[in-house]
Design a protein around this motif. Structure first.
Motif, short mmCIF file in Angstrom:
data_model
loop_
_atom_site.label_atom_id
_atom_site.label_comp_id
_atom_site.label_asym_id
_atom_site.label_seq_id
_atom_site.Cartn_x
_atom_site.Cartn_y
_atom_site.Cartn_z
N LYS A 249 5.73 5.47 47.53
CA LYS A 249 5.11 6.88 47.60
C LYS A 249 4.02 7.04 46.66
O LYS A 249 3.09 8.19 46.93
CB LYS A 249 6.56 7.76 47.13
N SER A 250 4.05 6.57 45.65
CA SER A 250 2.70 6.70 44.53
C SER A 250 2.17 5.39 44.19
O SER A 250 2.29 4.87 43.07
CB SER A 250 3.55 7.56 43.40
N PRO A 251 1.30 5.00 45.04
CA PRO A 251 0.52 3.74 44.87
C PRO A 251 -0.59 3.71 44.18
O PRO A 251 -1.55 2.67 43.92
CB PRO A 251 0.21 3.26 46.27
N TYR A 252 -1.03 4.98 43.38
CA TYR A 252 -2.12 4.93 42.61
C TYR A 252 -1.90 5.40 41.24
O TYR A 252 -0.89 6.05 40.92
CB TYR A 252 -3.20 6.05 43.12
N ILE A 253 -2.79 5.08 40.43
CA ILE A 253 -2.83 5.50 38.85
C ILE A 253 -3.81 6.31 38.70
O ILE A 253 -5.06 5.96 38.74
CB ILE A 253 -2.59 4.18 37.91
N ALA A 254 -3.77 7.68 38.47
CA ALA A 254 -4.82 8.60 37.94
C ALA A 254 -5.16 8.85 36.52
O ALA A 254 -3.78 8.95 35.92
CB ALA A 254 -4.56 9.88 38.65
N SER A 255 -6.26 8.84 36.12
CA SER A 255 -6.61 9.16 34.70
C SER A 255 -6.41 10.79 34.44
O SER A 255 -6.67 11.62 35.44
CB SER A 255 -8.01 8.78 34.44
N MET A 256 -5.63 11.07 33.47
CA MET A 256 -5.51 12.40 33.20
C MET A 256 -6.61 12.87 32.13
O MET A 256 -6.65 14.03 31.61
CB MET A 256 -4.12 12.56 32.37
N GLU A 257 -7.67 12.00 31.98
CA GLU A 257 -8.86 12.37 30.91
C GLU A 257 -8.45 12.52 29.79
O GLU A 257 -9.25 13.36 29.22
CB GLU A 257 -9.56 13.39 31.75
N VAL A 258 -7.40 12.03 29.13
CA VAL A 258 -6.94 12.06 27.76
C VAL A 258 -7.13 10.67 27.22
O VAL A 258 -6.42 9.90 27.81
CB VAL A 258 -5.71 12.70 27.75
#
Length: 249
Positions: free
Chosen positions: A74-83
């Motif tokens: 369901k969640s195949p991506y890793i997104a940057s939180m810009e931290v």
């Protein structure tokens, strides 16, 4: 989001850069900078807000971040939180020599840094919906500056600066600097409440002719009764502190 955990991960992995990330489904992934990682959490690719085929190419194995196989589908991506957490020398190299004209980490600096440095993602979710991390908008008026000399300073909102000289410092929100004040190499933590000019005028006249420059080069000092500390040669004005007239630090 627990940044202390991310900082510990950064140190334990001896990473050059650590990026706080969150797993993401298909519906919102294209709104974020996305990364793919290898088995030890090192980022091997970074793409800023990809679309179409470029988006699909950023799918990665999110079980590496602790998701179950079902959750990973369901969640195949890793997104940057810009931290971002940097080694100091790496950050200085990137800003001073590699990318001195760049203005944005996500679209300019980080994608290139992935090719040259050990950039990692903590091996756990950086966002916990049970303990959300909220920004804190203050809705304060802009800082008012009157006849001041300012060089290399970061000044927050809601401040009053009048006929003062500031250089190489950070001024926290709702701070007040009055006539004759000279600050250099200082961090002011500010305060958490705002006073209007009328309210300020009704207060005792503290804070005039103050000089904070650490001319003696003191490295460490604790003066809580006087409203300041010195750490690594940097003077830190305590939150809500009032520095009395004529003080020289």
């Amino acid at each position: 989001m627990v940044e202390t955990d991310n900082a510990e991960s950064h140190v334990d992995n001896n990473a050059d850069i650590t990026i706080s990330c969150v797993t993401m489904g298909n519906s919102r992934a294209s709104d974020y900078g996305l990364v793919t990682i290898d088995g030890r959490g090192r980022i091997v690719q970074f793409s800023e807000k990809p679309k179409g085929a470029d988006l699909k190419a950023m799918q990665t194995d999110t079980t590496l971040l602790g998701l179950s196989p079902q959750e990973a589908l369901k969640s195949p991506y890793i997104a940057s939180m810009e931290v971002y957490i940097f080694k100091t020398e790496v950050l200085l190299k990137l800003l001073r020599w590699r990318f001195p004209a760049s203005n944005d980490f996500g679209s300019e600096i980080i994608p290139a840094a992935v090719e040259e440095h050990d950039v990692q993602v903590p091996k756990s979710e950086c966002y916990d919906p049970k303990t959300p991390f909220y920004p804190s908008p203050r809705h304060l008026p802009p800082t008012k500056i009157d006849k001041c000399r300012i060089k290399a300073a970061l000044i927050s909102h809601g401040c009053f600066l009048r006929e003062c000289t500031v250089q190489h410092l950070v001024i926290g929100e709702c701070s007040r600097l009055d006539s004759g004040v000279e600050l250099q190499g200082t961090v002011m933590l500010g305060t958490d409440y705002y006073q209007t000019e009328t309210e300020i005028a009704s207060l005792p006249a503290d804070g005039n002719d103050v000089i904070i420059a650490n001319k003696d080069g003191v490295e460490e000092a604790d003066r809580p009764d006087e409203g300041f500390y010195i750490r690594s040669g940097i003077t830190i004005i305590a939150e809500k502190a009032t520095i009395k007239n004529g003080t020289v630090i």
